[in-house]
Design a protein around this motif. Structure first.
Motif, PDB file in Angstrom:
ATOM      1  N   ALA A  41       0.854  -1.143  -0.036  1.00  0.00           N
ATOM      2  CA  ALA A  41       0.083   0.036   0.094  1.00  0.00           C
ATOM      3  C   ALA A  41       0.802   0.826  -0.026  1.00  0.00           C
ATOM      4  O   ALA A  41       0.479   2.141  -0.639  1.00  0.00           O
ATOM      5  CB  ALA A  41      -0.904  -0.154   1.073  1.00  0.00           C
ATOM      6  N   LEU A  53      -7.895   5.496   4.029  1.00  0.00           N
ATOM      7  CA  LEU A  53      -7.521   4.554   4.048  1.00  0.00           C
ATOM      8  C   LEU A  53      -6.285   4.271   5.106  1.00  0.00           C
ATOM      9  O   LEU A  53      -5.230   4.869   5.224  1.00  0.00           O
ATOM     10  CB  LEU A  53      -6.479   4.492   2.729  1.00  0.00           C
ATOM     11  N   GLY A  54      -6.955   3.445   6.275  1.00  0.00           N
ATOM     12  CA  GLY A  54      -6.212   3.433   7.316  1.00  0.00           C
ATOM     13  C   GLY A  54      -4.745   2.751   7.167  1.00  0.00           C
ATOM     14  O   GLY A  54      -3.907   2.845   7.923  1.00  0.00           O
ATOM     15  N   ILE A  55      -4.607   1.720   6.309  1.00  0.00           N
ATOM     16  CA  ILE A  55      -3.361   1.130   5.874  1.00  0.00           C
ATOM     17  C   ILE A  55      -2.300   2.148   5.590  1.00  0.00           C
ATOM     18  O   ILE A  55      -1.124   1.894   5.911  1.00  0.00           O
ATOM     19  CB  ILE A  55      -3.421   0.085   5.084  1.00  0.00           C
ATOM     20  N   VAL A  80      -7.429   4.338  12.479  1.00  0.00           N
ATOM     21  CA  VAL A  80      -8.082   2.979  12.353  1.00  0.00           C
ATOM     22  C   VAL A  80      -8.457   2.632  10.959  1.00  0.00           C
ATOM     23  O   VAL A  80      -8.367   3.518  10.178  1.00  0.00           O
ATOM     24  CB  VAL A  80      -9.264   2.920  13.360  1.00  0.00           C
ATOM     25  N   SER A  81      -8.667   1.723  10.555  1.00  0.00           N
ATOM     26  CA  SER A  81      -9.152   1.096   9.099  1.00  0.00           C
ATOM     27  C   SER A  81     -10.278   2.150   8.757  1.00  0.00           C
ATOM     28  O   SER A  81     -11.246   2.180   9.472  1.00  0.00           O
ATOM     29  CB  SER A  81      -9.307  -0.271   9.145  1.00  0.00           C
TER      30      SER A  81
END
Lengths: 182, 182
Positions: free
Chosen positions: A154, A168-170, A180-181
């Motif tokens: 990512a 986009l938490g990632i 958080v996600s």
């Protein structure tokens, strides 16, 4: 095939195929970014998993079955792969891992049964642990490091998502671990 | 096949196979736990990805190509799957997602080329975005939610790893998001 070792093996046996499906042949534009600053690229993660197959999980299983708590486990060399695998292509690392994992699961099936799961060994830092805890950790350790592979993939396209990054938490977690996600 | 859409498609095309390798036939002992409290189980994540294929990514691509910024995108129904898929087995959800993804990537190859990547659309919250950002987000969104699947799988065996939990970031982060990967 039922029982707890079979349940763990069902997951452990999948990791090579997941890595193949995800990484083999994937353009380098995706695979050259670490999960976090000074973190690990996908190839470093696969190398770390190789170290585990070569020196950790089954060596510790044998130590428990042969010596119980009489001798502590050897320590895990967490960075062994950085020099060892520097020249090896990612796709070859995945196949090397797949071969080691298959051999180790075959050895596990020979060596241990569910009746052994409460047998104990000695971890050099954590103290007494059971075979159940060791084998469960083997599986969850796979999941932990697969998550790290996703974060690196990512991160390679962090700049290209534009304003969607806010969802986009990632990507956010690569910089601020409290996000958080989305 | 070169270019940016090809690079994104190389990743997008892999997600169904990754989900198959990881989830299809996996014992339920692994698959019934959400990523965090009140979070999503793997089946909820796959359902969310299905919603994206059905209503989001290609609909928004078409909106950009046909209308530019004249009409904003429809909003993404983030919880549509919870009722829609309640009775559908996880393995069937994976196959449904795989079919939708394959059809959408075929449609994308017909509809868009790299020369379209700077064309603009209107997101209802984020404002103007490019096709490049939309398609990049499609891929990173896959990675984000695959990470969520791993967190749920790991969480299912939280109790079994014993003291090793202290080293397993994927478990620690389910409770305290400031913990990093071990």
């Amino acid at each position: 095939m039922t029982g707890y070792i079979a349940e763990l093996t069902a997951l452990l046996a999948r990791t090579p195929e997941v890595l193949r499906a995800l990484l083999v042949g994937l353009p380098q534009a995706w695979t050259d970014t670490p999960d976090v600053t000074d973190g690990w690229r996908p190839r470093d993660v696969v190398g770390h998993l190789i170290t585990g197959e070569e020196t950790d999980w089954m060596a510790r299983t044998r130590r428990i079955l042969e010596h119980g708590t009489a001798f502590p486990f050897d320590r895990f060399e967490r960075f062994a792969m950085l020099q060892r695998d520097a020249e090896v292509p990612l796709d070859d690392l995945v196949e090397r891992f797949a071969g080691l994992r298959a051999a180790n699961l075959a050895a596990l099936a020979e060596l241990a049964a569910d009746g052994d799961l409460d047998r104990r060994g000695l971890h050099p830092s954590l103290g007494e642990v059971t075979l159940r805890e060791l084998l469960s950790t083997w599986a969850v350790h796979d999941l932990d490091h697969l998550g790290q592979v996703y974060a690196g993939l990512a991160g390679s396209h962090d700049a290209e998502v534009g304003p969607w990054k806010a969802y986009l938490g990632i990507l956010l977690r690569r910089e601020d671990l409290t996000e958080v996600s989305g």
